[in-house]
Motif scaffolding. Structure first.
Motif, PDB file in Angstrom:
ATOM      1  N   ASP A  63      25.656   3.945 -47.407  1.00 52.44           N
ATOM      2  CA  ASP A  63      26.303   2.669 -47.105  1.00 52.44           C
ATOM      3  C   ASP A  63      26.353   2.373 -45.610  1.00 52.44           C
ATOM      4  O   ASP A  63      26.017   3.197 -44.775  1.00 52.44           O
ATOM      5  CB  ASP A  63      27.704   2.594 -47.727  1.00 52.44           C
ATOM      6  CG  ASP A  63      28.568   3.748 -47.330  1.00 52.44           C
ATOM      7  OD1 ASP A  63      28.023   4.838 -47.146  1.00 52.44           O
ATOM      8  OD2 ASP A  63      29.790   3.572 -47.181  1.00 52.44           O
ATOM      9  N   GLN A  64      26.807   1.160 -45.329  1.00 48.95           N
ATOM     10  CA  GLN A  64      26.820   0.691 -43.940  1.00 48.95           C
ATOM     11  C   GLN A  64      27.978   1.296 -43.155  1.00 48.95           C
ATOM     12  O   GLN A  64      29.037   1.555 -43.702  1.00 48.95           O
ATOM     13  CB  GLN A  64      26.995  -0.825 -43.936  1.00 48.95           C
ATOM     14  CG  GLN A  64      25.928  -1.543 -44.678  1.00 48.95           C
ATOM     15  CD  GLN A  64      26.460  -2.858 -45.170  1.00 48.95           C
ATOM     16  OE1 GLN A  64      27.260  -2.932 -46.081  1.00 48.95           O
ATOM     17  NE2 GLN A  64      26.019  -3.913 -44.542  1.00 48.95           N
ATOM     18  N   ARG A  65      27.753   1.468 -41.884  1.00 43.70           N
ATOM     19  CA  ARG A  65      28.816   1.954 -40.997  1.00 43.70           C
ATOM     20  C   ARG A  65      28.981   0.957 -39.859  1.00 43.70           C
ATOM     21  O   ARG A  65      27.991   0.396 -39.375  1.00 43.70           O
ATOM     22  CB  ARG A  65      28.457   3.316 -40.417  1.00 43.70           C
ATOM     23  CG  ARG A  65      28.158   4.371 -41.447  1.00 43.70           C
ATOM     24  CD  ARG A  65      29.404   4.767 -42.216  1.00 43.70           C
ATOM     25  NE  ARG A  65      29.047   5.519 -43.407  1.00 43.70           N
ATOM     26  CZ  ARG A  65      29.902   6.241 -44.095  1.00 43.70           C
ATOM     27  NH1 ARG A  65      31.165   6.301 -43.747  1.00 43.70           N
ATOM     28  NH2 ARG A  65      29.525   6.880 -45.168  1.00 43.70           N
ATOM     29  N   THR A  66      30.214   0.783 -39.466  1.00 42.82           N
ATOM     30  CA  THR A  66      30.475  -0.129 -38.350  1.00 42.82           C
ATOM     31  C   THR A  66      31.244   0.611 -37.271  1.00 42.82           C
ATOM     32  O   THR A  66      31.752   1.713 -37.491  1.00 42.82           O
ATOM     33  CB  THR A  66      31.297  -1.335 -38.818  1.00 42.82           C
ATOM     34  OG1 THR A  66      32.525  -0.857 -39.367  1.00 42.82           O
ATOM     35  CG2 THR A  66      30.558  -2.135 -39.881  1.00 42.82           C
ATOM     36  N   LEU A  67      31.323   0.010 -36.115  1.00 45.22           N
ATOM     37  CA  LEU A  67      32.087   0.577 -35.007  1.00 45.22           C
ATOM     38  C   LEU A  67      33.295  -0.325 -34.748  1.00 45.22           C
ATOM     39  O   LEU A  67      33.250  -1.519 -35.077  1.00 45.22           O
ATOM     40  CB  LEU A  67      31.209   0.661 -33.760  1.00 45.22           C
ATOM     41  CG  LEU A  67      30.031   1.638 -33.865  1.00 45.22           C
ATOM     42  CD1 LEU A  67      29.114   1.523 -32.657  1.00 45.22           C
ATOM     43  CD2 LEU A  67      30.528   3.069 -34.001  1.00 45.22           C
ATOM     44  N   PRO A  68      34.362   0.228 -34.171  1.00 45.40           N
ATOM     45  CA  PRO A  68      35.556  -0.600 -33.937  1.00 45.40           C
ATOM     46  C   PRO A  68      35.210  -1.847 -33.118  1.00 45.40           C
ATOM     47  O   PRO A  68      34.537  -1.761 -32.093  1.00 45.40           O
ATOM     48  CB  PRO A  68      36.481   0.328 -33.144  1.00 45.40           C
ATOM     49  CG  PRO A  68      35.980   1.701 -33.426  1.00 45.40           C
ATOM     50  CD  PRO A  68      34.523   1.601 -33.691  1.00 45.40           C
ATOM     51  N   SER A  69      35.683  -2.995 -33.590  1.00 41.44           N
ATOM     52  CA  SER A  69      35.326  -4.269 -32.945  1.00 41.44           C
ATOM     53  C   SER A  69      35.735  -4.304 -31.484  1.00 41.44           C
ATOM     54  O   SER A  69      35.040  -4.879 -30.645  1.00 41.44           O
ATOM     55  CB  SER A  69      35.998  -5.421 -33.685  1.00 41.44           C
ATOM     56  OG  SER A  69      35.579  -5.462 -35.007  1.00 41.44           O
ATOM     57  N   LEU A  88      25.513  -5.986 -32.930  1.00 41.16           N
ATOM     58  CA  LEU A  88      24.654  -7.174 -33.000  1.00 41.16           C
ATOM     59  C   LEU A  88      24.072  -7.419 -34.383  1.00 41.16           C
ATOM     60  O   LEU A  88      23.657  -8.536 -34.688  1.00 41.16           O
ATOM     61  CB  LEU A  88      23.539  -7.094 -31.944  1.00 41.16           C
ATOM     62  CG  LEU A  88      24.083  -7.536 -30.575  1.00 41.16           C
ATOM     63  CD1 LEU A  88      24.552  -6.365 -29.757  1.00 41.16           C
ATOM     64  CD2 LEU A  88      23.090  -8.387 -29.832  1.00 41.16           C
ATOM     65  N   GLN A  89      24.050  -6.392 -35.203  1.00 42.68           N
ATOM     66  CA  GLN A  89      23.530  -6.564 -36.560  1.00 42.68           C
ATOM     67  C   GLN A  89      24.639  -6.408 -37.607  1.00 42.68           C
ATOM     68  O   GLN A  89      24.343  -6.325 -38.791  1.00 42.68           O
ATOM     69  CB  GLN A  89      22.443  -5.521 -36.845  1.00 42.68           C
ATOM     70  CG  GLN A  89      21.206  -5.663 -35.976  1.00 42.68           C
ATOM     71  CD  GLN A  89      20.245  -6.712 -36.511  1.00 42.68           C
ATOM     72  OE1 GLN A  89      19.537  -6.505 -37.472  1.00 42.68           O
ATOM     73  NE2 GLN A  89      20.246  -7.873 -35.875  1.00 42.68           N
ATOM     74  N   GLY A  90      25.856  -6.335 -37.160  1.00 41.86           N
ATOM     75  CA  GLY A  90      26.992  -6.255 -38.085  1.00 41.86           C
ATOM     76  C   GLY A  90      27.325  -4.844 -38.526  1.00 41.86           C
ATOM     77  O   GLY A  90      28.482  -4.500 -38.699  1.00 41.86           O
ATOM     78  N   VAL A 135      24.476   1.601 -52.302  1.00 36.91           N
ATOM     79  CA  VAL A 135      25.861   1.937 -52.662  1.00 36.91           C
ATOM     80  C   VAL A 135      26.210   1.365 -54.035  1.00 36.91           C
ATOM     81  O   VAL A 135      26.687   2.076 -54.927  1.00 36.91           O
ATOM     82  CB  VAL A 135      26.833   1.395 -51.595  1.00 36.91           C
ATOM     83  CG1 VAL A 135      28.274   1.601 -52.030  1.00 36.91           C
ATOM     84  CG2 VAL A 135      26.590   2.084 -50.263  1.00 36.91           C
ATOM     85  N   THR A 138      22.060 -10.288 -41.208  1.00 33.09           N
ATOM     86  CA  THR A 138      23.183  -9.463 -40.755  1.00 33.09           C
ATOM     87  C   THR A 138      23.776  -9.973 -39.453  1.00 33.09           C
ATOM     88  O   THR A 138      24.728  -9.393 -38.949  1.00 33.09           O
ATOM     89  CB  THR A 138      22.752  -7.990 -40.544  1.00 33.09           C
ATOM     90  OG1 THR A 138      21.621  -7.979 -39.690  1.00 33.09           O
ATOM     91  CG2 THR A 138      22.446  -7.301 -41.852  1.00 33.09           C
ATOM     92  N   ALA A 191      28.764  -7.480 -42.484  1.00 27.91           N
ATOM     93  CA  ALA A 191      28.300  -8.055 -41.220  1.00 27.91           C
ATOM     94  C   ALA A 191      29.033  -9.359 -40.912  1.00 27.91           C
ATOM     95  O   ALA A 191      29.426  -9.613 -39.761  1.00 27.91           O
ATOM     96  CB  ALA A 191      26.797  -8.306 -41.287  1.00 27.91           C
TER      97      ALA A 191
END
Lengths: 294, 417
Positions: free
Chosen positions: A120-126, A214-216, B49, B219, B247
Motif C-alpha cells: 500500500d501507499q505511504r505518505t510523509l507528514p504534511s 508531489l505525487q501524494g 491492497v 496522484t 493523494a
C-alpha cells in the motif's frame, strides 16, 4: 482564467524542476554507460521509502532521506555496477541487454519493497517540510513543493558543476563522448563510470524523498511510471546534458499542469505527445546540439 | 402372481436397481475431487491492497468450508472440497486478460471470480461472455458492465456503482448545497458514479460548478484543487480509487485550501488504512460511504453476521481488523456455496439462475441481496457518513444519511483548521 493560468504555470515550473531531478540520474547513467536503466523508477521509489522509514521509525525529518539516498547509492551502486556493467559493456549489444537486465532488476526491487513495506501507499507528514504556503506572483504552493524545487535545482546545478569544473567530471564527459578514446587516453573508465552510476542512483533516491509530497504518496508499484516519464523528459531535453534534462522537466511540468487545469482527463498524454513530437521534429532534443546516434 | 408375472416383476426390479446403481456409479465417477474456483489477485500495483483484501476474504471462506469437508454440491449430491486457483495480475489489465483466459481455457475452473474493482473486472466481462463462463463479480460495480444481452455476469457483493451516489446526492440536496465540484477518475467505476451524481443533482436543479475527469492513476491534485476552489464550491466530491483518495486528501491538507464539505469513497471501506496513510487530520470532517463492517448487519439469513465475522476473522489469526473488501470476498463465498448446494446441475447459467432465486429473500453481512435482471447488485446500499474528530483524537464514523440509518448529525460546514 488568468489566475488559473498563472497558477498552472508556477505549479508547472515547480513540478517540472522536481521532475528534472527525477530524470537527471537516468540521463547521466545512459550518457556515460550507454545502458538503459529500466529500474530507475524503482530507485526513486527506494528513496521515498527510505524517507518514510526515517520518519516513521526514528521520527526524523524526511530531508534526512537525501543524505541517506547518497549513502544507499554507494552501498547498492558500487557492487551493482561491478556485478553488471562491465559484463554488459563486453557484450555485443549492451543497450538491449541492459534493457532486459534492468527490467528484471526493477521487478526484484519492487518485490523486495513490497515484502518490506507492504503493497500500500505511504505518505510523509504534511507539515514536516513546513506547514505554510509561500507564494510567488500571488500563487501559493505548499512549502514541500518549494523544498523539492530548491533541492532539485541545487542537485542539478551541482551535477553540472561536477561535469564542467572537476577532473572527474571532465573524464566523465570524455567517456560520454567516446568510451574507447577515453580508455585509450588512460582514463580509468570503470572507476569514473562507477562514480557516475552511483551519482545517478543517488540523484534518483534524493528525488524519491519528495515523491510523497508531489505525487501524494509513494507505493512499490509506481516505479514503472516514473521510469517512463523520466525517459520522456530525457528525450524532450537532450541526452547527456543535465541542464537539458532540467529544461525538459520544465516543459513537461508546465505542459502537464496546463492540461490538468483545462483538460484534466488528457493530462497523462502530455509527456508522450511531447516525446513523439520531439523525436519527429528535433531528434537531438530541445536543447541538444547535434543529432543523436543512440 | 403367476411365474411369468413374478419373473417380469423381478426383471423390472433388477433393471431399476441396475439403473439406480448405474446412476449412482456415474455420479460418483463424474463428481470432481475438488470444486475449482478461479480468481486473480494483485500482488503489486495500485490495486494490491484492495485486491489482496478481497482474496483474503475468499480464502477465509474456503478455509472455513474445507474444514467442514467441503461445500455440498447438489449436482453431485455430496460434499466436495473447494480449491482456489489464483494468479497474480500485478494490477495490470493486460496481464489480467491473459490470466483470466488461462483460468477459463487451461484450468477449466468451475467458477470464475473476478479480481477487485471495476478496472480489473472490466477485462473479464467480455472474455467470460465469449467462453460462456459465468463471471462472479465481487467488487466490480461499474453500471456499464451489466446488460440484458450478457447472462454470464452476476454481481454478488457490492451495489452497482450507478446507485452508490444516490444517498450522497440526496444528502447534498437536504443540506442545501447548491455549488458542487466533482473530480472523478476516467474509468467505469468512477465515471458511472459521477454520471449518477450529476443526474440526481440535476433533478434538484443543481449543475456542478466544477466537473472534471482525471486519469485513473492521477496522484497530483494540487493544481486541480486550486482550479476547483476558484469556483467556490460548497462541496468538493472526489470519486477515485484508494490511491487517488490518499493523494487527494494529502494534497488538500497541504494546499491550505478549505471546502465546507469534502467527500471521498475509500475511507468508508478502509478507514484504518486511510487513517494510517492519509492521516487522521486529513480525514477529519470528510464524508464517505461507510461499508460493512463499519456499519453492522446483525440479522442475516446466510453466513456469519458482522460481529461473528469479526470474531472469526480475528480467531483465524489475521493481524488487522477486517475491512469491507474482506467481507465482500467472504460474502461471495457463502453465496456461491448456497448456489452450489441448490443448483441441480453445474451449468453456468443454472448457477446464475439459482443465484437470481436468492434475490430479495437473502441477506448477508454486506446487506440485503437483490439482483437486477441484468445481474447487477441493487441491494447492499451504502449510506453517507462523516468522520467526526473526538476528544481522544479518534475519528468517529457518524452516519448522516439516510435518516433511517443515521447515528448523528453532519457538522456542516466543516470547521477550518
Amino acid at each position: 482564467m488568468t489566475a488559473l493560468l498563472e497558477y498552472a504555470i508556477v505549479g508547472g515550473l515547480l513540478y517540472g524542476i522536481f521532475f528534472g531531478l527525477v530524470a537527471v540520474g537516468l540521463n547521466l547513467i545512459f550518457g556515460v554507460m550507454r545502458i538503459i536503466n529500466l529500474a530507475h523508477g524503482e530507485f526513486v521509489v527506494l528513496g521515498g521509502f527510505g524517507a518514510y522509514w526515517l520518519t516513521s521509525a526514528f521520527g526524523l525529518n524526511p530531508l534526512w532521506g537525501v543524505p541517506l539516498a547518497a549513502l544507499g547509492a554507494v552501498v547498492i551502486g558500487f557492487p551493482l555496477y561491478y556485478a553488471i556493467v562491465p559484463r554488459l559493456q563486453r557484450s555485443r549489444d549492451p543497450e538491449m541487454l541492459s534493457f532486459i537486465l534492468f527490467f528484471g532488476l526493477a521487478q526484484v526491487i519492487e518485490a523486495l519493497v513490497t515484502l518490506g513495506f507492504g503493497p500500500d501507499q505511504r505518505t510523509l507528514p504534511s507539515d514536516a517540510l513546513g506547514s505554510g504556503s509561500p507564494s510567488v506572483f500571488g500563487q501559493a504552493f505548499p512549502e514541500s513543493w518549494w523544498w523539492a524545487a530548491g533541492i532539485s535545482v541545487v542537485a542539478i546545478v551541482g551535477l553540472w558543476l561536477y561535469l564542467t569544473r572537476t577532473r572527474l567530471g571532465f573524464a566523465t564527459r570524455a567517456i560520454m563522448a567516446n568510451r574507447d578514446e577515453a580508455l585509450a587516453t588512460g582514463i580509468s573508465v570503470d572507476r569514473v563510470s562507477s562514480i557516475a552510476f552511483i551519482i545517478g542512483l543517488a540523484l534518483a533516491g534524493a528525488a524519491g524523498v519528495f515523491v510523497p509530497y508531489l505525487q501524494g504518496s509513494v507505493a512499490p508499484g509506481i516505479g514503472n511510471d516514473l521510469t517512463t516519464t523520466s525517459f520522456a523528459i530525457l528525450i524532450i531535453g537532450s541526452l547527456g546534458n543535465p541542464i537539458g534534462t532540467l529544461l525538459g522537466g520544465l516543459v513537461f511540468g508546465v505542459g502537464s499542469m496546463l492540461m490538468q487545469t483545462f483538460y484534466a482527463s488528457w493530462s497523462n498524454l502530455v509527456p508522450y505527445v511531447l516525446l513523439v513530437a520531439i523525436v519527429l521534429i528535433r531528434p537531438q532534443g530541445l536543447f541538444g546540439k547535434s543529432v543523436r546516434h543512440a | 402372481m403367476t411365474f411369468k408375472g413374478s419373473r417380469l416383476t423381478a426383471a423390472s426390479a433388477a433393471f431399476a436397481l441396475a439403473a439406480a446403481i448405474g446412476t449412482t456409479g456415474a455420479s460418483a465417477q463424474t463428481a470432481p475431487s475438488v470444486i475449482k474456483i478461479g480468481t486473480l489477485y494483485a500482488g503489486s500495483g495500485e490495486f494490491a491492497v484492495s485486491s489482496q483484501a478481497q482474496y483474503d476474504g475468499l480464502k477465509f471462506w474456503a478455509k472455513k468450508v474445507n474444514k467442514d469437508g467441503g461445500v455440498f454440491v447438489k449436482a453431485y449430491n455430496k460434499k466436495i472440497p473447494v480449491k482456489i486457483v489464483a494468479y497474480d495480475d500485478q494490477s495490470s489489465t493486460s496481464t489480467a486478460t491473459t490470466l483470466y483466459n488461462q483460468l477459463i481455457t487451461q484450468d477449466h475452473v468451475d467458477l470464475l471470480v473476478a479480481d477487485f474493482g471495476s478496472v480489473l473486472t472490466s477485462v473479464a466481462v467480455p472474455l467470460a461472455k465469449e467462453h460462456n463462463q459465468l463471471l462472479v463479480d465481487v467488487t466490480g460495480s461499474s453500471a456499464g458492465f451489466f446488460s440484458n444481452d450478457n447472462k454470464y455476469l452476476v454481481d454478488l457483493s457490492i451495489p452497482s456503482s450507478g446507485v452508490w451516489p444516490i444517498p450522497l446526492a440526496k444528502h447534498l440536496i437536504k443540506q442545501g448545497v447548491k455549488k458542487v465540484a466533482i473530480v472523478y477518475g476516467s474509468n467505469d467505476f468512477d465515471s458511472s458514479q459521477a454520471d449518477t451524481l450529476k443526474s440526481e443533482l440535476k433533478k434538484a436543479g443543481i449543475t456542478p460548478v466544477y466537473d472534471h475527469a482525471v486519469p485513473t492513476n492521477e496522484t497530483n491534485y494540487t493544481v486541480l484543487l486550486h482550479a476547483a476552489a476558484a469556483t467556490k464550491p460548497q462541496a468538493m466530491v472526489e470519486l477515485g480509487y484508494m490511491s487517488n483518495d490518499v493523494a487527494f486528501l494529502k494534497s488538500l491538507k497541504s494546499s491550505g485550501l478549505h471546502f465546507p464539505m469534502v467527500f471521498t469513497i475509500f475511507p468508508g471501506q478502509f478507514k484504518a488504512l486511510m487513517e494510517k496513510n492519509a492521516g487522521k487530520d486529513a480525514l477529519a470532517y470528510t464524508y464517505s460511504y461507510p461499508a460493512p463492517p463499519m456499519i453492522k448487519y446483525e440479522q442475516v439469513s446466510l453466513g456469519l453476521n458482522t460481529d461473528q465475522f469479526i470474531k472469526a476473522w480475528e480467531a483465524d489469526g489475521h493481524k488487522s481488523a477486517p475491512n469491507f473488501v474482506n467481507t465482500a470476498g467472504y460474502s461471495t463465498g457463502i453465496l456461491l456455496a448456497k448456489a452450489l448446494s441448490t443448483a441441480p446441475d453445474m451449468k453456468q447459467l443454472t448457477i446464475r439462475s439459482t443465484l437470481e432465486g436468492f434475490s430479495g429473500n437473502t441477506s448477508t453481512l454486506v446487506g440485503p441481496f437483490a439482483l437486477s435482471q441484468t445481474g447487477a447488485q441493487m441491494g447492499e446500499r451504502l449510506p453517507v457518513a462523516q468522520f467526526q474528530p473526538q476528544k481522544d483524537g479518534s475519528l468517529k464514523t457518524v452516519v448522516v444519511y439516510p435518516d433511517a440509518m443515521a447515528t448523528g448529525k453532519a457538522i456542516y460546514p466543516a470547521p477550518q483548521g
